[in-house]
Design an enzyme around this catalytic site. Structure first.
Site, PDB file in Angstrom:
ATOM      1  N   ASP A 235      -4.975  57.472  73.002  1.00 17.59           N
ATOM      2  CA  ASP A 235      -3.727  56.743  72.741  1.00 17.59           C
ATOM      3  C   ASP A 235      -3.302  56.623  71.287  1.00 17.59           C
ATOM      4  O   ASP A 235      -2.109  56.614  71.017  1.00 17.59           O
ATOM      5  CB  ASP A 235      -3.822  55.347  73.375  1.00 17.59           C
ATOM      6  CG  ASP A 235      -2.516  54.567  73.294  1.00 17.59           C
ATOM      7  OD1 ASP A 235      -1.471  55.173  73.551  1.00 17.59           O
ATOM      8  OD2 ASP A 235      -2.553  53.381  72.973  1.00 17.59           O
TER       9      ASP A 235
ATOM     10  N   CYS B 133      16.125  57.412  93.538  1.00 19.41           N
ATOM     11  CA  CYS B 133      15.652  56.049  93.298  1.00 19.41           C
ATOM     12  C   CYS B 133      15.896  55.641  91.847  1.00 19.41           C
ATOM     13  O   CYS B 133      15.676  56.414  90.927  1.00 19.41           O
ATOM     14  CB  CYS B 133      14.165  55.948  93.613  1.00 19.41           C
ATOM     15  SG  CYS B 133      13.443  54.321  93.289  1.00 19.41           S
TER      16      CYS B 133
END
Length: 371
Positions: free
Chosen positions: A160, A217
């Site tokens: 990360d 969606c």
């Protein structure tokens, strides 16, 4: 953060003892055998999904990042401007494959339930347990050492903090796809995956990239309380509550404060709204499980924290990284949004705080409660 794992299968201690050659396993030579064994090792370490891609598999990511930065949508996150992003070979020229691994951190309940308890604080699911960086990195190092010992080559591990675009790489490796909220979505784990990466000089078989399954969606877009998505697949971080409560260092813009509710560290709304979470399950890694004291704590209790108490409460937690002053700033805004007059005393007590950031938020909270 990248870590180069040395290619010494016997280990320094073994070599000193003169038994390194005896301990060295016979190297796997078939890339498909290596991949199968690698996946088994990763699952033994708690990673539910594993995929492999080439370092040049995300050519579109760099241009998308440039647009994001050019629009100023990165806000205070200057680290997003690193020119190496989008090109893994800029981090390590020798890399041949990127192994992407995903660990489930799914909650055992809908995190949006806490939003209804206005006198309590909503902390993002990922921050209710131990810091995932400290959990995942040792596991990646262990897998990387296994890979060197059993197949040779060199490796680097990332969790990360390096200039590596994990989500596009995870999509390219078949772990899932970047949904309209720009986060990774998995058909087997929904929205709740921590990602880690292992770069290797080995040429292992690649996986097919996943495809977009969002269809028409827009649940994640409609769920955002601050309308941080100017369009599907585009995020303006300057309006994102996760950014505002974690990355933003100054006072939070006045027009956005009422929209934050009781969210004091991160926001799970767009993640939790995804229909693919019907396949999600609770995390298996116990260290990722929510601590009782971080599951909807009382705002009144959090408002009393000084620096020492803050560090003690959030020991091993990613929350500690933002520091006490930014955290209490967020708590004051949540108190102002609570509509609970009994919390006015908690805001009043912070009017003389050493931090102007806190004092500003406390004044706003009192004005809002009095309105």
């Amino acid at each position: 953060m990248a870590t180069l794992v040395p290619s010494s299968p016997g280990g320094d201690g073994a070599r000193r003892a003169g038994v390194g050659a005896l301990r060295r396993p016979r190297l796997l030579t078939d890339p498909h055998d290596v991949k199968r064994a690698l996946i088994e090792s990763a699952r033994e370490h708690g990673f539910e999904v594993v995929g492999i891609t080439r370092p040049d598999a995300i050519p579109q990511a760099s241009e998308r990042l440039k647009r994001f930065v050019a629009d100023g949508a990165h806000g205070d996150m200057e680290w997003m401007t690193d020119p190496r992003r989008g090109n893994p070979r800029a981090l390590w020229s020798d890399v041949q494959r990127v192994i992407m691994l995903g660990m489930n951190y799914g909650p055992d309940r809908d995190p949006r339930e806490t939003l209804l308890a206005k006198e309590r604080a909503a902390i993002s699911v990922y921050a209710q347990g131990d810091d995932y960086h400290e959990i995942i990195k040792p596991k990646l190092k262990s897998i990387a050492r296994w890979l060197i010992a059993n197949a040779g080559g060199d490796v680097k591990v990332f969790v990360d903090t390096a200039a590596l675009m994990e989500k596009p790489l995870a999509e390219a490796a078949g772990l899932g796809w970047q949904g309209k909220h720009t986060n990774l979505v998995s058909r087997v784990r929904g929205s709740w995956l921590f990602l880690g990466a292992i770069m290797t000089t080995l040429e292992l078989p690649e996986d097919a990239a996943d495809i977009d399954h969002c269809g028409s969606c827009r649940a994640c877009l409609d769920a955002c309380p601050t309308e941080a998505f100017p369009a599907p697949y585009r995020l303006d971080a300057r309006r994102c509550i996760s950014y505002l409560t974690i990355e933003h260092k100054g006072p939070i813009p006045l027009e956005l404060r009422p929209l934050m509710g009781n969210r004091i560290y991160g926001c799970d709304d767009c993640l939790a709204a995804c229909p693919w979470n019907k396949f999600a399950v609770a995390a298996n890694e116990m260290k990722l499980s929510a601590r009782e004291e971080l599951t909807a704590p009382k705002l009144a209790d959090l408002a009393t924290l000084d620096d020492t108490a803050f560090r003690a409460l959030f020991r091993k937690s990613p929350v500690k990284r933002i520091g006490r002053d930014r955290f209490i700033r967020n708590v004051m805004i949540a108190i102002g949004n609570s509509g609970d007059a009994s919390l006015a005393a908690s805001a009043q007590a912070r009017l003389n705080d050493d931090s102007e950031l806190v004092r500003d938020a406390a004044r706003w909270a009192l004005d809002r409660l009095a309105a």
